[in-house]
Design a protein around this motif. Structure first.
Motif, PDB file in Angstrom:
ATOM      1  N   MET A 115       0.449  -0.977   0.730  1.00 14.56           N
ATOM      2  CA  MET A 115      -0.319   0.254  -0.096  1.00 14.56           C
ATOM      3  C   MET A 115       0.808   1.127   0.219  1.00 14.56           C
ATOM      4  SD  MET A 115      -3.183  -0.753   0.063  1.00 14.56           S
ATOM      5  CE  MET A 115      -4.428  -2.125   1.122  1.00 14.56           C
ATOM      6  N   ILE A 116       2.346   1.212   0.601  1.00 13.00           N
ATOM      7  CA  ILE A 116       2.684   2.255   0.643  1.00 13.00           C
ATOM      8  C   ILE A 116       4.177   2.131  -0.229  1.00 13.00           C
ATOM      9  CG2 ILE A 116       1.908   2.740   3.005  1.00 13.00           C
ATOM     10  CD1 ILE A 116       4.910   1.492   3.603  1.00 13.00           C
ATOM     11  N   ASN A 117       4.462   1.116  -1.013  1.00 16.17           N
ATOM     12  CA  ASN A 117       6.017   1.043  -2.010  1.00 16.17           C
ATOM     13  C   ASN A 117       5.093   1.411  -3.148  1.00 16.17           C
ATOM     14  OD1 ASN A 117       5.396  -1.584  -3.115  1.00 16.17           O
ATOM     15  ND2 ASN A 117       6.565  -2.500  -1.906  1.00 16.17           N
ATOM     16  N   GLY A 118       4.238   1.676  -3.587  1.00 11.64           N
ATOM     17  CA  GLY A 118       3.424   1.426  -5.103  1.00 11.64           C
ATOM     18  C   GLY A 118       2.964   0.612  -5.344  1.00 11.64           C
ATOM     19  N   THR A 119       3.209  -0.386  -5.510  1.00  7.13           N
ATOM     20  CA  THR A 119       2.290  -2.025  -6.194  1.00  7.13           C
ATOM     21  C   THR A 119       1.300  -1.669  -6.106  1.00  7.13           C
ATOM     22  OG1 THR A 119       3.570  -3.350  -4.878  1.00  7.13           O
ATOM     23  CG2 THR A 119       2.571  -4.332  -5.787  1.00  7.13           C
ATOM     24  N   LEU A 120       0.294  -1.493  -5.201  1.00 11.97           N
ATOM     25  CA  LEU A 120      -0.758  -0.599  -5.133  1.00 11.97           C
ATOM     26  C   LEU A 120      -1.548   0.123  -4.768  1.00 11.97           C
ATOM     27  CD1 LEU A 120      -2.912  -3.878  -2.647  1.00 11.97           C
ATOM     28  CD2 LEU A 120      -2.552  -3.597  -5.235  1.00 11.97           C
ATOM     29  N   ARG A 121      -2.200   1.092  -5.054  1.00 16.60           N
ATOM     30  CA  ARG A 121      -2.148   2.739  -5.253  1.00 16.60           C
ATOM     31  C   ARG A 121      -4.035   3.175  -4.443  1.00 16.60           C
ATOM     32  NH1 ARG A 121       1.859   5.584  -7.772  1.00 16.60           N
ATOM     33  NH2 ARG A 121       2.928   3.497  -9.304  1.00 16.60           N
ATOM     34  N   PRO A 122      -3.791   3.075  -2.692  1.00 15.28           N
ATOM     35  CA  PRO A 122      -5.278   2.925  -2.724  1.00 15.28           C
ATOM     36  C   PRO A 122      -5.021   5.018  -2.192  1.00 15.28           C
ATOM     37  CG  PRO A 122      -3.657   2.553  -1.206  1.00 15.28           C
ATOM     38  CD  PRO A 122      -3.331   2.568  -2.092  1.00 15.28           C
ATOM     39  N   PRO A 123      -5.951   4.872  -2.520  1.00 14.25           N
ATOM     40  CA  PRO A 123      -6.512   5.946  -1.982  1.00 14.25           C
ATOM     41  C   PRO A 123      -5.851   6.582  -0.606  1.00 14.25           C
ATOM     42  CG  PRO A 123      -8.487   4.927  -1.228  1.00 14.25           C
ATOM     43  CD  PRO A 123      -7.414   4.483  -1.982  1.00 14.25           C
ATOM     44  N   HIS A 124      -5.760   8.048  -0.205  1.00 12.18           N
ATOM     45  CA  HIS A 124      -4.996   8.636   0.866  1.00 12.18           C
ATOM     46  C   HIS A 124      -5.663   9.569   1.729  1.00 12.18           C
ATOM     47  CE1 HIS A 124      -1.648   6.886  -0.686  1.00 12.18           C
ATOM     48  NE2 HIS A 124      -1.236   6.619  -0.153  1.00 12.18           N
ATOM     49  N   PRO A 125      -5.737  10.118   2.819  1.00  4.47           N
ATOM     50  CA  PRO A 125      -4.903   9.553   3.701  1.00  4.47           C
ATOM     51  C   PRO A 125      -5.513   8.141   4.582  1.00  4.47           C
ATOM     52  CG  PRO A 125      -6.056  11.018   4.609  1.00  4.47           C
ATOM     53  CD  PRO A 125      -6.471  11.216   3.185  1.00  4.47           C
ATOM     54  N   LEU A 126      -4.170   7.538   4.977  1.00  5.20           N
ATOM     55  CA  LEU A 126      -5.161   5.556   4.336  1.00  5.20           C
ATOM     56  C   LEU A 126      -4.003   5.398   6.321  1.00  5.20           C
ATOM     57  CD1 LEU A 126      -5.636   2.682   2.904  1.00  5.20           C
ATOM     58  CD2 LEU A 126      -3.229   2.835   2.255  1.00  5.20           C
ATOM     59  N   VAL A 127      -5.249   4.836   6.996  1.00  6.32           N
ATOM     60  CA  VAL A 127      -4.783   3.824   8.420  1.00  6.32           C
ATOM     61  C   VAL A 127      -4.405   2.341   7.310  1.00  6.32           C
ATOM     62  CG1 VAL A 127      -5.402   3.142  10.583  1.00  6.32           C
ATOM     63  CG2 VAL A 127      -6.891   5.315   9.385  1.00  6.32           C
ATOM     64  N   LEU A 128      -2.995   2.493   8.113  1.00  7.25           N
ATOM     65  CA  LEU A 128      -2.464   0.531   6.976  1.00  7.25           C
ATOM     66  C   LEU A 128      -3.035  -0.251   8.174  1.00  7.25           C
ATOM     67  CD1 LEU A 128       0.796   1.862   6.683  1.00  7.25           C
ATOM     68  CD2 LEU A 128      -1.156   1.325   4.827  1.00  7.25           C
ATOM     69  N   GLY A 129      -3.081  -1.554   8.092  1.00  6.15           N
ATOM     70  CA  GLY A 129      -3.238  -3.260   9.267  1.00  6.15           C
ATOM     71  C   GLY A 129      -4.687  -3.731   8.597  1.00  6.15           C
ATOM     72  N   HIS A 130      -4.490  -4.521   8.472  1.00  6.40           N
ATOM     73  CA  HIS A 130      -5.666  -5.399   8.419  1.00  6.40           C
ATOM     74  C   HIS A 130      -5.268  -6.689   8.612  1.00  6.40           C
ATOM     75  CE1 HIS A 130      -2.546  -7.128   5.729  1.00  6.40           C
ATOM     76  NE2 HIS A 130      -3.080  -8.079   5.625  1.00  6.40           N
ATOM     77  N   GLU A 131      -4.169  -7.406   9.336  1.00  5.73           N
ATOM     78  CA  GLU A 131      -4.585  -8.824   9.969  1.00  5.73           C
ATOM     79  C   GLU A 131      -4.332  -9.036  11.341  1.00  5.73           C
ATOM     80  OE1 GLU A 131      -0.703 -11.904   8.758  1.00  5.73           O
ATOM     81  OE2 GLU A 131      -0.496 -10.366  10.190  1.00  5.73           O
ATOM     82  N   ALA A 132      -5.097  -8.557  12.077  1.00  6.37           N
ATOM     83  CA  ALA A 132      -5.568  -8.528  13.321  1.00  6.37           C
ATOM     84  C   ALA A 132      -6.602  -9.484  14.629  1.00  6.37           C
ATOM     85  CB  ALA A 132      -5.970  -6.778  13.793  1.00  6.37           C
ATOM     86  N   ALA A 133      -5.964  -8.826  15.532  1.00  5.99           N
ATOM     87  CA  ALA A 133      -7.607  -9.691  16.566  1.00  5.99           C
ATOM     88  C   ALA A 133      -7.560  -8.682  17.456  1.00  5.99           C
ATOM     89  CB  ALA A 133      -7.221 -11.067  17.288  1.00  5.99           C
ATOM     90  N   GLY A 134      -8.864  -8.429  18.606  1.00  2.03           N
ATOM     91  CA  GLY A 134      -9.179  -7.724  19.002  1.00  2.03           C
ATOM     92  C   GLY A 134     -10.021  -8.093  19.974  1.00  2.03           C
TER      93      GLY A 134
END
Length: 361
Positions: free
Chosen positions: A47-66
């Motif tokens: 998401m940050i190195n240019g492989t994907l081009r998401p909109p910004h501002p962007l909160v990162l992270g998707h592999e999680a538990a809570g």
């Protein structure tokens, strides 16, 4: 209004920083989850190195538990106090793909790099990585994006189940369908690749040949169950054939997402073998294969999206395997960090160092 800290990327090429954000109110069919642990995945780096081009501002992270701390009206899947794993590609259960047994290809959730959800303190809309934005103290997500797991399961182990472990194990079990005695080549030894190695051994593979660009990954590969380790080079196909009686591997599972490594996997697989692509690559990184080679080699090339898994079924099953000692994930975690340390974890990942970094919140 709930205020939280989250890791935000303002624009491509600018380092991510921890910022205070406004979390949206919980609506019908939604839950609010306090994040306890989150893994640093290569998809976040994309998401940050240019492989994907998401909109910004962007909160990162998707592999999680809570832990669920609030539920909206009509929520039936989770209750306050439940421990949950987040699902970054929750199936709708209504589209053609879901109705035909392919929820990992759900038409309403597939291909979404980021969704708008929340605001900065100055009122600018915020987008969240893969619909979650889990590098944050809390998230608001649809109820079908949470999967309840036993409270006895350690937070960091639960987090890994949501992406790397499910993706890797599913690639072996569901996509490649590795059988006892077969040989498996694994290219790329990050969290997903090491999960593939472990799953291949658990499936009874006779040989698991692990490949990475650095010798430093050898110990991690062996801890995951690899029988052989090879440093990647132009001679990879020859090295693999030497280890497989001249034929090549029955299966090659590519966990990098580059045209060059997909071609390397193809060349190192025997005639009639299977090549499974797990790595997410760039749209303009073209894979070229000769038409005659495709015909004469009789190999199969296919992708494995989210391990071709139904997370609602397989995540609880994996959780039971961890709790009952049938699945060990200790070898996957090489760094335990805080939210502000994630950019340094991305740097290590880009250099090919370590396996999974896990953020504790």
């Amino acid at each position: 209004m709930t205020y939280i800290a989250g890791l935000v990327v303002r624009e491509q090429g600018v380092p991510a920083t921890v910022e205070e954000l406004r979390l949206p109110e919980v609506g019908p069919g939604q839950v609010r989850v306090r994040i306890r642990a989150a893994g640093v995945c290569h998809s976040d780096l994309s998401m940050i190195n240019g492989t994907l081009r998401p909109p910004h501002p962007l909160v990162l992270g998707h592999e999680a538990a809570g832990e669920v701390v609030e539920v909206g009206a009509h929520v039936t899947r989770a209750a306050v106090g439940d421990h949950v794993v987040l699902n970054w590609q929750p199936p709708c259960r209504n589209c053609w793909f879901c109705a035909n047994g392919q929820p990992w290809l759900c038409s309403t959730s597939s291909g979404v790099a980021a969704l708008e959800n929340g605001m900065t303190l100055d009122g600018e809309p915020v987008h969240v990585c893969l619909g979650l934005g889990a590098f944050a103290e809390q998230v608001v997500a649809p109820e079908n994006a949470v999967i309840v797991v036993p409270k006895e399961l350690d937070w960091e182990m639960a987090a890994l189940l949501g992406c790397s472990v499910l993706t890797g194990s599913g690639a072996v079990r569901n996509t490649a369908q590795v059988r006892p005695g077969e040989s498996v080549l694994v290219i790329g030894l990050g969290g997903v690749g090491l999960s593939v190695v472990a799953a291949a051994r658990a499936a009874g593979a006779g040989q698991v040949i692990a490949v990475d660009v650095t010798e430093a990954k050898k110990g991690l590969a062996e801890a995951a169950g690899a029988t052989d380790f090879v440093v990647s080079s132009d001679a990879l196909s020859k090295d693999v054939r030497v280890r497989t009686e001249g034929r090549g591997a029955d299966h090659a599972i590519e966990c990098v997402g580059r045209a060059s490594t997909i071609r390397a996997a193809w060349r190192a697989t025997r005639r009639g073998g299977q090549v499974t692509v797990v790595g997410m690559g760039a749209a303009d990184d073209m894979v070229q294969l000769g038409a005659l080679d495709i015909f004469s080699s009789a190999r199969t090339l296919r992708a494995s999206v989210y391990g071709q898994a139904d997370p609602d079924i397989e995540v609880p099953a994996l959780a039971r395997d961890v709790l009952e000692g049938r699945l060990s994930l200790d070898h996957l975690i090489t760094d335990r960090i805080e939210l502000a340390d994630v950019p340094a974890a991305f740097d290590r990942m880009a250099r090919g160092e370590g396996a999974r970094s896990v953020v504790h919140l």
